[in-house]
Design an enzyme around this catalytic site. Sequence first.
Site, PDB file in Angstrom:
ATOM      1  N   GLU B 108       0.823  -1.213   0.000  1.00  0.00           N
ATOM      2  CA  GLU B 108       0.000   0.000   0.000  1.00  0.00           C
ATOM      3  C   GLU B 108       0.857   1.263   0.000  1.00  0.00           C
ATOM      4  O   GLU B 108       0.524   2.237  -0.663  1.00  0.00           O
ATOM      5  CB  GLU B 108      -0.967   0.004   1.187  1.00  0.00           C
ATOM      6  CG  GLU B 108      -2.144  -0.956   1.024  1.00  0.00           C
ATOM      7  CD  GLU B 108      -1.774  -2.415   1.260  1.00  0.00           C
ATOM      8  OE1 GLU B 108      -0.687  -2.676   1.813  1.00  0.00           O
ATOM      9  OE2 GLU B 108      -2.565  -3.300   0.887  1.00  0.00           O
ATOM     10  N   HIS B 178     -12.174  -5.571   7.589  1.00  0.00           N
ATOM     11  CA  HIS B 178     -12.915  -5.361   6.339  1.00  0.00           C
ATOM     12  C   HIS B 178     -14.146  -4.504   6.611  1.00  0.00           C
ATOM     13  O   HIS B 178     -15.148  -4.606   5.931  1.00  0.00           O
ATOM     14  CB  HIS B 178     -13.338  -6.701   5.711  1.00  0.00           C
ATOM     15  CG  HIS B 178     -12.180  -7.594   5.373  1.00  0.00           C
ATOM     16  ND1 HIS B 178     -11.585  -8.415   6.301  1.00  0.00           N
ATOM     17  CD2 HIS B 178     -11.498  -7.776   4.221  1.00  0.00           C
ATOM     18  CE1 HIS B 178     -10.587  -9.069   5.733  1.00  0.00           C
ATOM     19  NE2 HIS B 178     -10.506  -8.704   4.467  1.00  0.00           N
TER      20      HIS B 178
END
Lengths: 443, 374
Positions: B108, B178
Amino acid sequence: MTSYFGRKCLQNCFRLLKYQNVKVPLQSSRHISVSPALNHFEEDRPVFPGSRSTYTPALEFLRSDMYDGIPVYRVMNKKGEVIQKDQDPQLDDDTVLKMYHDMTLLNTMDRVLYDSQRQGRISFYMTNYGEEGTHIGSAAALDPGDLVFAQYREAGVLLWRGFQLDEFMNQCYGNNEDVGRGRQMPVHYGSKNLNFVTISSTLATQMPQASGAAYAYKRAQNGKCVICYFGEGAASEGDAHAAFNFASTLDCPVIFFCRNNGYAISTPTRDQYRGDGIASRGPGYGMATVRVDGNDVFAVYNATKAARNVCLNEMRPVLIEAMTYRIGHHSTSDDSSAYRSVDEVNYWDKEDHPIARLRAHIVSRGLWNDDKEKSWKRITRKRVLEAFSKAEARKKCNPESMFDDVYDVVPDHIQKQRMEMKMHVNQYKEHYPLKLFDKMSGL
Amino acid sequence: MTSRMLLHKCVRTLLKAKSQSKLMKGYLPISKYATFTYVPDTAPREYGETMKMNLFQSVTNAMEIALESDPTAVIFGEDVAFGGVFRCTVGLKDKFGKDRVFNTPLSEQGIVAFGIGIATTGATAIAEIQFADYIFPAFDQIVNEAAKFRYRTGNLFNIGGLTIRTPSGAVGHGALYHSQSPEALFAHVPGLKVVIPRGPIQAKGLLLSCIKDRNPCIFFEPKILYRSSVEEVPVGSFEIPLSKAEVIVEGSDVTLIGWGTQVHVLREVATMAEDRLNVGCDVIDLRTILPWDTETVINSVRKTGRALVAHEAPITGGFGAEIASTIQSECFLHLEAPVKRVCGYDTPFSHTHEPFYLPDKWRCFEGVKQLINF
């Protein structure tokens, strides 16, 4: 296995130089595809998608001490003599003299600004002692249009490209002529015209950014590459890993230029890594890699020139590790005698300095002598001091400008805060250093 | 325009075929988990011809327009080449080529930095972070680099061409990694724009604005809406302005403020309040978290005298605190009750306890009741 790996390393290093004269199609394909492996299926070769290799019945760990370190490429010896004729870059006298002029001018500027910090006239400074050769040698090998991402100890690259003494000084003083508008600490230079992306303090963040910029350059097909400088300490950051891996998998024309000067502030390389420096990581990422003598401006020049060719002809990244020594303190906030010996520093300052080596070379070419040295020193010192006094005399940017450039336009809430600041300062004028700054409107 | 419609027809067909495939498993914003009812929006007539799209399709549609109109624009991230784990980039690689829609290594910090680098050269970079929960490795690049790029260079350089898209919010069973809604962490960073849509029309218009905007933008896509929200979305290009909230329900007694999925919870709460308490609510979709539209909120609260802010993220340090404190200082003389915050609790996001964690319509309804009875 030992000898195979060792040979492979050497090949990787020297292949670079050969690339110099090889023309390869722009979009050359170098991807490892799975299909050749699949063809060998019947010969009992591994077909794992994650690697290409053979099976072995021997359990052997690959160990870093099985092979010698990657050799250091050198063109000139310590006396400034070219060791092997075919490696002489054959630069004309003007270019070599400009190299010497810029290295010494940088050195003079360093001395003046370092002292000025000691006198409390600027807040902070970082010198470039001992690493002048890495800056000038690499900068000279690039196209002026190539984009530079730097760490903070690469002022020589800017000098080579034409950054003026006034501009260096204005930034260090954060005065109203500073293009950065006085917002960053000293030595955080940047220049749009000279394609030098403004420096930030955060280590290694510029590295994967350089990969991205190189990708955009590849798409634009503008014939330019990107160079990214960083120290061996910064190479320990996660961003360095991201940078190498992205550049390699996405085929980015970027040169990663590592200045391995032996220290990250007080931390010796022994505490920084246990592999063979930074260069040994290059092949692991699938990058063409070379290690050079950073105190040999011609070696740096040759390696960078060749790396640029690899970048642009093959559209892939290259790693250069320049071995050097940080002669000065890390910064003006550091006293390096607390963690290393004076003898060690003296060796590099007196016995193996990039400026001394180039001086020996130009003297032997008949381009330089003691008189020239003396007068050049006098001239540069005068020029530096002049720029210094001019920058010191200037006011700082209008305090209102603190609120500009957070966004492309100043949003309502920030405009409101600017107004609050002005009204407050107006009310408490005597408690703020207003006379050092350009005047605020309506005050 | 025809080709775009065609692409969407293909996408829909593909989806039908793939809906049972393994690819979709684990990313199921299925309505059985939804604690809200989706009411489709209607696009203004002047936006032209429309087509039925869910949120992921409208996001694809927006990016398709961006790639068509700007040859420098590229899309990249983990698994975007085959269409993305949420199908947001389906068909784009085939249409625009693998140098414009491509996978990156799984990193990321690398993705965001790579995008910053692209944007430094003046090109347009649309980066995807697979889940907002995984944006934190890129926090340094976003906070120290992206947000400060223009400022620290004295506007010599900027990275206005960077947009970071990322799925966020509760999804029914996403647990700790999530489900997160990290917008407040970015709201504390001058230089960024933070945007969250509530449905397909909004997603398309706001995303196109983010991509065009000359500042780095983070675009949080409420992942539970990817498939559960469907409405008629204009097929052409249109933009919805950033930093403008929208009053989607009007009333005179209480102001309800939310964003993303929570807007739908609040819309239902407004109906409940009307039906059960005879209380009329202004429901405001904030849309942009930073810089946010204080004016619309202040005007509403000065009218109603009562305000409730609701968000999925934990209450302490949540963006609701910023809104509540602004209301307190700007509407002090108009307030009839303390500003109420109905938010996620100050715990990580638990797997099995999600129904008890979320600021659902019953918790918000109770909040309205307390405001009225204060």
